[in-house]
Each structure stands twice: as C-alpha cells, then as structure tokens.
Scaffold this motif. Structure first.
Motif, mmCIF file in Angstrom:
data_model
loop_
_atom_site.group_PDB
_atom_site.id
_atom_site.type_symbol
_atom_site.label_atom_id
_atom_site.label_comp_id
_atom_site.label_asym_id
_atom_site.label_seq_id
_atom_site.Cartn_x
_atom_site.Cartn_y
_atom_site.Cartn_z
ATOM 1 N N UNK A 45 -17.367 -31.325 13.080
ATOM 2 C CA UNK A 45 -15.951 -30.980 12.963
ATOM 3 C C UNK A 45 -15.728 -29.534 13.380
ATOM 4 N N UNK A 46 -14.731 -29.304 14.222
ATOM 5 C CA UNK A 46 -14.477 -27.939 14.659
ATOM 6 C C UNK A 46 -13.004 -27.709 14.952
ATOM 7 N N UNK A 47 -12.638 -26.456 14.874
ATOM 8 C CA UNK A 47 -11.298 -26.004 15.237
ATOM 9 C C UNK A 47 -11.295 -25.814 16.747
ATOM 10 N N UNK A 48 -10.477 -26.575 17.454
ATOM 11 C CA UNK A 48 -10.519 -26.560 18.909
ATOM 12 C C UNK A 48 -10.161 -25.186 19.479
ATOM 13 N N UNK A 49 -9.537 -24.345 18.662
ATOM 14 C CA UNK A 49 -9.194 -23.009 19.152
ATOM 15 C C UNK A 49 -10.434 -22.175 19.446
ATOM 16 N N UNK A 50 -11.540 -22.457 18.745
ATOM 17 C CA UNK A 50 -12.749 -21.661 18.961
ATOM 18 C C UNK A 50 -13.331 -21.867 20.359
ATOM 19 N N UNK A 51 -13.576 -23.115 20.809
ATOM 20 C CA UNK A 51 -14.053 -23.273 22.189
ATOM 21 C C UNK A 51 -13.034 -22.820 23.230
ATOM 22 N N UNK A 71 -1.514 -16.370 29.275
ATOM 23 C CA UNK A 71 -0.694 -16.459 28.064
ATOM 24 C C UNK A 71 -1.209 -17.617 27.213
ATOM 25 N N UNK A 72 -1.376 -17.374 25.920
ATOM 26 C CA UNK A 72 -1.895 -18.416 25.039
ATOM 27 C C UNK A 72 -0.917 -18.727 23.911
ATOM 28 N N UNK A 73 -0.915 -19.976 23.499
ATOM 29 C CA UNK A 73 -0.141 -20.431 22.343
ATOM 30 C C UNK A 73 -1.037 -21.388 21.569
ATOM 31 N N UNK A 74 -1.692 -20.850 20.552
ATOM 32 C CA UNK A 74 -2.663 -21.621 19.773
ATOM 33 C C UNK A 74 -2.260 -21.589 18.301
ATOM 34 N N UNK A 75 -1.440 -22.539 17.874
ATOM 35 C CA UNK A 75 -0.967 -22.549 16.486
ATOM 36 C C UNK A 75 -2.106 -22.802 15.501
ATOM 37 N N UNK A 117 -0.574 -30.186 18.129
ATOM 38 C CA UNK A 117 -0.956 -31.465 17.523
ATOM 39 C C UNK A 117 -0.041 -32.581 18.016
ATOM 40 N N UNK A 118 -0.578 -33.781 18.098
ATOM 41 C CA UNK A 118 0.203 -34.966 18.443
ATOM 42 C C UNK A 118 0.326 -35.807 17.181
ATOM 43 N N UNK A 119 1.536 -36.028 16.750
ATOM 44 C CA UNK A 119 1.768 -36.721 15.483
ATOM 45 C C UNK A 119 2.420 -38.073 15.693
ATOM 46 N N UNK A 120 2.087 -38.997 14.797
ATOM 47 C CA UNK A 120 2.723 -40.307 14.723
ATOM 48 C C UNK A 120 3.238 -40.449 13.297
ATOM 49 N N UNK A 121 4.506 -40.076 13.112
ATOM 50 C CA UNK A 121 5.050 -40.038 11.760
ATOM 51 C C UNK A 121 4.408 -38.896 10.978
ATOM 52 N N UNK A 122 3.830 -39.209 9.836
ATOM 53 C CA UNK A 122 3.183 -38.206 9.004
ATOM 54 C C UNK A 122 1.738 -37.956 9.409
ATOM 55 N N UNK A 123 1.222 -38.804 10.269
ATOM 56 C CA UNK A 123 -0.196 -38.725 10.633
ATOM 57 C C UNK A 123 -0.392 -37.962 11.941
ATOM 58 N N UNK A 124 -1.371 -37.081 11.960
ATOM 59 C CA UNK A 124 -1.720 -36.365 13.189
ATOM 60 C C UNK A 124 -2.845 -37.116 13.889
ATOM 61 N N UNK A 125 -2.579 -37.612 15.078
ATOM 62 C CA UNK A 125 -3.543 -38.446 15.791
ATOM 63 C C UNK A 125 -4.452 -37.672 16.728
ATOM 64 N N UNK A 126 -3.946 -36.570 17.268
ATOM 65 C CA UNK A 126 -4.704 -35.911 18.326
ATOM 66 C C UNK A 126 -4.291 -34.460 18.481
ATOM 67 N N UNK A 127 -5.075 -33.766 19.294
ATOM 68 C CA UNK A 127 -4.761 -32.405 19.727
ATOM 69 C C UNK A 127 -4.744 -32.422 21.243
ATOM 70 N N UNK A 128 -3.736 -31.809 21.837
ATOM 71 C CA UNK A 128 -3.677 -31.718 23.294
ATOM 72 C C UNK A 128 -3.719 -30.243 23.692
#
Length: 205
Positions: A45-51, A71-75, A117-128
């Motif tokens: 498990x990792x925070x994608x912001x690190x790579x 320019x970066x935008x990494x929430x 993050x990519x969300x489906x309702x209350x659930x976060x499915x992915x990171x783009x």
C-alpha cells in the motif's frame, strides 16, 4: 585517431566524445534489458504522491536545463493504491520526460501534473494521475502506435518509454489513456484504489 593522435586538443575532445557515447550506449542497453527482463514487482500500500514526486525529481535530472515549468496538483485526500513504488516512479518519470521533450520549442513550455480520486457515490474506486503538456500533439498516424516497442519519432529515442509505462500500469491492474490535439498531449494513468491495503481482482478494461 592514429592520424591525429599527436594533437592534444583532438585527444581531449575525442576522449570526451567516447565517454559520452559509452554512457549513452550503456543507458540504451540498460533500458532494453529492463524492458525484456523486468524486475519482479514488490506490491505494498502506498500514497501515489510519493512515486509521482520522485518521478518529477528523476525527470528534472534527465531534462537538465530546458526551461520547462512543471505545475502540480496533488491533493491529500487520495486513497492508497497497491503498487511497486520503484516501478511507478519510473513509469511517471517516463511520462514527465516525454512531456518535457514535447513542450520544448513552445513560447512558454509547460507541464501540468495532477492527481485526483475517482468516486462512485461514497466509495472511492481509483486514483487518476494526468500528465499534460502544451506540445504540438501526436500525429494521427502515430497515435495507435505509441505503445508499440521501438516506435519513436525522436532522432535518438528508443521508443521504449511508453511501452514500459503501459506494461507497468497493466501490472498494477490499471489503465493508461492518451488524448492529443494540435496544442496539447494528455496522458492519464488510472490505478484502482486499495484503501485497506488489500489486493483486488478489479482491473480496468
């Protein structure tokens, strides 16, 4: 060289060229070897912001001084993904380096790198993660070939960067998409979220 061996200036210049070319060939061989024999992924498990951040550092080293702003935008609300940090770093570094090379020559060369993050309702499915530049875009006849090994328009390119990116993303059960116009190239990498750090059988089609 035998004819000009007594010329000290020639020997110095020749020596520098030889060293540079040996270094270039070594990098080519390393890249081919890494593509043909990829290392086994170590998933955690990792925070994608690190790579992503490390990839920017690597790309800056490779780009030297070409004046391209990034320019970066990494929430900080991104869910974790299950991934190999080194493999993802290398993949993102390829994308940033490619973007920088595409933007060179523009009046104000620019790269934007954003994650969301990519969300489906209350659930976060992915990171783009999206890497976008303001280059001239990809020729229509090349768009379907960019992920093919050794396909490149660069005079000294190997054409292995994007194939490595695609394989890495596929190995992470993700998806990579390219959108190109006359004034922009955008590459999006979508990785499934793994909030609990568990592997999932979900794969993007």
């Amino acid at each position: 060289m035998p004819e000009r061996f007594d010329d000290a200036d020639f020997r110095k210049e020749f020596n520098e060229i030889v060293v540079q070319e040996i270094d270039r060939l070594d990098k080519i061989i390393t890249q081919i070897n890494n593509f043909a024999h990829p290392t086994e992924l170590v998933m955690k498990p990792l925070d994608v912001r690190e790579p992503v951040k490390r990839a920017i550092e690597l790309a800056r080293e490779r780009m030297t001084k070409n004046g391209v702003a990034i320019d970066t935008a990494l929430p900080n609300d991104l869910p974790k993904v299950l991934g190999d940090e080194m493999a993802l770093t290398e993949a993102f570094a390829h994308l940033v380096t490619n973007a920088a090379e595409a933007a060179v020559g523009q009046p104000k060369p620019r790269i934007s790198l954003a994650a969301k993050p990519i969300r489906d309702g209350e659930r976060t499915n992915a990171v783009v993660v999206t890497v976008e530049d303001n280059g001239k875009g990809i020729a229509p006849e090349m768009k379907d070939k960019v992920f093919s090994p050794f396909c490149t328009t660069k005079p000294r390119g190997m054409g292995l960067g994007l194939p490595i990116v695609k394989r890495t993303v596929f190995d992470h059960h993700g998806r990579v998409d390219i959108d190109s116009s006359d004034h922009c190239i955008s590459v999006s990498v979508m990785l499934p979220a793994s909030p609990n750090g568990h592997c999932t059988d979900f794969r993007f089609s």
